[in-house]
Design an enzyme around this catalytic site. Sequence first.
Site, mmCIF file in Angstrom:
data_model
loop_
_atom_site.group_PDB
_atom_site.id
_atom_site.type_symbol
_atom_site.label_atom_id
_atom_site.label_comp_id
_atom_site.label_asym_id
_atom_site.label_seq_id
_atom_site.Cartn_x
_atom_site.Cartn_y
_atom_site.Cartn_z
ATOM 1 C CG ASP A 60 -27.958 4.413 46.128
ATOM 2 O OD1 ASP A 60 -27.938 5.652 46.185
ATOM 3 O OD2 ASP A 60 -27.644 3.675 47.092
ATOM 4 C CG ASP A 104 -23.404 7.352 49.187
ATOM 5 O OD1 ASP A 104 -22.227 7.506 48.840
ATOM 6 O OD2 ASP A 104 -24.197 8.302 49.351
HETATM 7 C C1 G6P Z 1 -27.185 9.018 50.392
HETATM 8 C C2 G6P Z 1 -26.737 8.160 51.554
HETATM 9 C C3 G6P Z 1 -27.197 8.747 52.863
HETATM 10 C C4 G6P Z 1 -26.836 10.218 52.971
HETATM 11 C C5 G6P Z 1 -27.418 10.991 51.803
HETATM 12 C C6 G6P Z 1 -27.027 12.465 51.819
HETATM 13 O O1 G6P Z 1 -28.535 8.827 50.196
HETATM 14 O O2 G6P Z 1 -27.227 6.851 51.413
HETATM 15 O O3 G6P Z 1 -26.594 8.010 53.907
HETATM 16 O O4 G6P Z 1 -27.309 10.771 54.181
HETATM 17 O O5 G6P Z 1 -26.936 10.406 50.597
HETATM 18 O O6 G6P Z 1 -25.655 12.570 51.615
HETATM 19 P P1 G6P Z 1 -24.825 13.899 51.809
HETATM 20 O O7 G6P Z 1 -23.462 13.530 51.260
HETATM 21 O O8 G6P Z 1 -25.486 14.959 51.018
HETATM 22 O O9 G6P Z 1 -24.799 14.184 53.257
HETATM 23 MG MG MG Z 2 -27.268 3.786 49.069
#
Ligand code: G6P
Ligand code: MG
Length: 213
Positions: free
Chosen positions: A8, A10
């Site tokens: 993953d 983030d």
């Molecule tokens: C990841 C993060 C989430 C986020 C999602 C969408 O899964 O953990 O916190 O909401 O990505 O990200 P974006 O950059 O498309 O808003």
């Molecule tokens: Mg994450």
Amino acid sequence: KYKGIIFDLDGVITDTAEYHYLAWKKLADELNIYFDRKINENLKGVSRLESLEIILKNSDKVFSDEEKHYLADKKNDYYKEMIKKITPQDILPGVCDLINNLKEREIKIAVASVSKNAKTVLDNLGLLDSFDYIVDAEKIKNGKPDPEIFLNAADGIKVEPCCCIGIEDSKAGIEAINRAGMLSVGVGNPETVEEADIILKDLSNPSDLLNLI
Ligand code: G6P
Ligand code: MG
């Protein structure tokens, strides 16, 4: 036994989970909606609009779809401003070492993030060319906890799911890895990743993972 590792992004490779939190917090404060780090744990790994829905549960107001899109865009503008300053120094401890070690062992590596900003973040980290495969979030129909994104990543590196390890900091992500039939490694908040096969504080000690291979 394991021939592929799926990361993953983030909260695993870099601490952008914190920026997602800060951007949502700014939006929630502006709307006078209660939001804290505990609620934020449920947002990890969850798509932008689904995250907004979770936040709006704490509001009595009804928002139209148009308003919701406007708010989600606003959060994304805050987030994009924050990630502009990301540099290779923001790669979390141990991650570069781990990547280099995996490459030496000819283990395939992929990134499975639902974030539409994933490529920008990886580019700013200087890691865009480091992975064998990066899932294109636009092509994924079902977000985590659906296993689709991890199965897509396994397909991208041509490794059977059962020979893959997935690394996540979110509850939804760990469930997705487990449902994909992979070995799940959870990092970060141990309560959030309690369903993981293996729980680590972080990736600062690459041998924690290398020992599994
Ligand atoms: C990841 C993060 C989430 C986020 C999602 C969408 O899964 O953990 O916190 O909401 O990505 O990200 P974006 O950059 O498309 O808003
Ligand atoms: Mg994450």
